[in-house]
Write a protein that holds these residues in place. Structure first.
Motif, mmCIF file in Angstrom:
data_model
loop_
_atom_site.group_PDB
_atom_site.id
_atom_site.type_symbol
_atom_site.label_atom_id
_atom_site.label_comp_id
_atom_site.label_asym_id
_atom_site.label_seq_id
_atom_site.Cartn_x
_atom_site.Cartn_y
_atom_site.Cartn_z
ATOM 1 N N ASP A 1 0.833 -1.206 0.000
ATOM 2 C CA ASP A 1 0.000 0.000 0.000
ATOM 3 C C ASP A 1 0.874 1.265 0.000
ATOM 4 O O ASP A 1 2.092 1.209 0.127
ATOM 5 C CB ASP A 1 -1.011 -0.013 1.145
ATOM 6 C CG ASP A 1 -0.398 0.250 2.516
ATOM 7 O OD1 ASP A 1 0.763 0.696 2.590
ATOM 8 O OD2 ASP A 1 -1.088 0.007 3.519
ATOM 9 N N ALA A 2 0.211 2.414 -0.154
ATOM 10 C CA ALA A 2 0.936 3.681 -0.341
ATOM 11 C C ALA A 2 1.704 4.129 0.895
ATOM 12 O O ALA A 2 2.611 4.955 0.800
ATOM 13 C CB ALA A 2 -0.042 4.779 -0.760
ATOM 14 N N PRO B 1 -3.506 -3.318 9.472
ATOM 15 C CA PRO B 1 -3.701 -2.047 8.760
ATOM 16 C C PRO B 1 -3.367 -0.855 9.649
ATOM 17 O O PRO B 1 -3.775 -0.791 10.799
ATOM 18 C CB PRO B 1 -5.190 -2.067 8.432
ATOM 19 C CG PRO B 1 -5.805 -2.860 9.547
ATOM 20 C CD PRO B 1 -4.778 -3.890 9.941
ATOM 21 N N ARG B 2 -2.591 0.079 9.097
ATOM 22 C CA ARG B 2 -2.319 1.332 9.794
ATOM 23 C C ARG B 2 -3.468 2.294 9.517
ATOM 24 O O ARG B 2 -4.124 2.216 8.494
ATOM 25 C CB ARG B 2 -1.003 1.928 9.301
ATOM 26 C CG ARG B 2 0.206 1.081 9.673
ATOM 27 C CD ARG B 2 1.494 1.684 9.168
ATOM 28 N NE ARG B 2 1.705 1.431 7.755
ATOM 29 C CZ ARG B 2 2.282 0.346 7.261
ATOM 30 N NH1 ARG B 2 2.670 -0.613 8.081
ATOM 31 N NH2 ARG B 2 2.467 0.193 5.972
ATOM 32 N N THR B 3 -3.711 3.205 10.456
ATOM 33 C CA THR B 3 -4.806 4.156 10.276
ATOM 34 C C THR B 3 -4.258 5.566 10.187
ATOM 35 O O THR B 3 -3.299 5.921 10.868
ATOM 36 C CB THR B 3 -5.808 4.072 11.437
ATOM 37 O OG1 THR B 3 -5.123 4.320 12.664
ATOM 38 C CG2 THR B 3 -6.453 2.696 11.508
ATOM 39 N N GLN C 1 -1.929 4.335 14.614
ATOM 40 C CA GLN C 1 -1.573 5.492 13.791
ATOM 41 C C GLN C 1 -0.078 5.550 13.504
ATOM 42 O O GLN C 1 0.331 6.224 12.564
ATOM 43 C CB GLN C 1 -2.007 6.796 14.473
ATOM 44 C CG GLN C 1 -3.479 7.138 14.298
ATOM 45 C CD GLN C 1 -3.828 8.448 14.958
ATOM 46 O OE1 GLN C 1 -4.664 8.494 15.844
ATOM 47 N NE2 GLN C 1 -3.185 9.527 14.550
ATOM 48 N N ASN C 2 0.723 4.853 14.292
ATOM 49 C CA ASN C 2 2.164 4.917 14.085
ATOM 50 C C ASN C 2 2.517 4.251 12.765
ATOM 51 O O ASN C 2 2.022 3.174 12.433
ATOM 52 C CB ASN C 2 2.901 4.241 15.234
ATOM 53 C CG ASN C 2 4.375 4.586 15.241
ATOM 54 O OD1 ASN C 2 5.145 4.113 14.411
ATOM 55 N ND2 ASN C 2 4.775 5.429 16.178
#
Length: 303
Positions: A245-246, A279-281, A272-273
């Motif tokens: 992912d980006a 999955p990161r948020t 969030q880190n």
């Protein structure tokens, strides 16, 4: 008899002003890389609402980090498993904001009410007007990734900018490897020196030890990872798989900059880190401890 009015009647009715003509304060164009494109801080710049005791969130985290960088330490607000600084506008934050308001950072002292509204946001924006550090990255595209390189670059620039780091893409090159070379590139244990040799053989780019090489590739063999990074005193390299992912570019460069197998580069719990497992948020963040470790790395250069 009847009363007759001569001339025009004077109406005493007051009509509401059409809403479209009521001017609202225009949001301040925040220019500091620490604070750009952060909705909570854009709102604070017009007092709608300002930040104060009881506020929390990404904007508070960035204000706290900025204050620390300006020399206002916040030991109670850093550390732990959450955000670091914690993004909670408690008594320590109130006190440090007051100290900042009384200081000459970003201009003359202002009213020390301990809240961050229009005037304090403007003063912070001036005090942290430019980058303090930079990282230089060369991107080599072996295969076009599913997430556009431009999107990954934008994501990385915004994240690192919020911590005073200029994410500088020194070059983006198409790397036309032969089938055999591409197969070689997919091997987990491929040496850093060999990747550098292939990149320089196919392009005019010459990579310095304090720069990072990033390769977008088709696959790994065995195909068990989305990305791999390695770094040492002679250089740093990241390979990112086509379907990553980006946010992976920013994630892997963080590993390159921290370069510690058992340090704060390890995957963290806070979603969030940027180094959290997927999955990161969004919005993405780094911690105070991570930035401190990055600043000891040879690839984080003074701006």
């Amino acid at each position: 008899g009847a009363i007759v009015f001569c001339g025009k009647m004077q109406s005493s009715i007051v009509f509401d002003v059409p809403r479209s003509t009521v001017r609202k304060p225009r949001p301040m164009a925040l220019t500091s890389p620490y604070f750009r494109n952060v909705p909570q801080l854009t709102a604070a710049s017009t007092n709608s609402p300002w930040l104060g005791s009881g506020s929390s969130g990404h904007g508070v985290h960035l204000v706290q980090f900025g204050l620390i960088d300006l020399g206002f330490p916040m030991p109670k607000s850093v550390g732990g498993t959450g955000l670091s600084p914690d993004g909670v506008y408690g008594s320590e934050t109130v006190q440090k904001v007051k100290e900042f308001q009384r200081s000459t950072h970003g201009g003359a002292p202002i009213k020390d009410d301990g809240a961050v509204g229009r005037n304090t946001m403007a003063k912070l924006d001036r005090a942290l007007a430019s980058f303090t550090h930079k990282v230089r990255v060369h991107i080599f595209v072996v295969v076009t990734p599913d997430a556009p390189v431009a999107t990954a670059e934008t994501t990385a620039k915004e994240l690192y900018g919020h911590y005073g780091i200029n994410f500088e893409v020194a070059s983006i090159q198409s790397l036309a490897l032969t089938a055999a070379e591409e197969t070689e590139f997919s091997q987990h244990g491929l040496l850093f020196a060999r990747m550098k040799e292939l990149a320089e053989a196919h392009t005019s780019v010459r990579i310095r030890p304090n720069e990072i090489m990033v390769f977008y590739i088709r696959r790994f063999n065995p195909d068990t990872d989305l990305a791999l990074s390695k770094a040492n005193h002679t250089g740093a390299v990241t390979r990112i798989k086509k379907n990553a992912d980006a946010s992976t570019l920013a994630h892997e460069v963080a590993h390159n900059l921290i370069d510690s197998p058992r340090g704060v580069s390890e995957h963290v719990a806070h979603k969030q880190n940027i180094l959290a497992t997927l999955p990161r948020t969004t919005p993405f963040v780094l911690s105070f401890e991570q930035i401190q470790q990055m600043r000891r790395n040879i690839r984080l250069l003074r701006a």
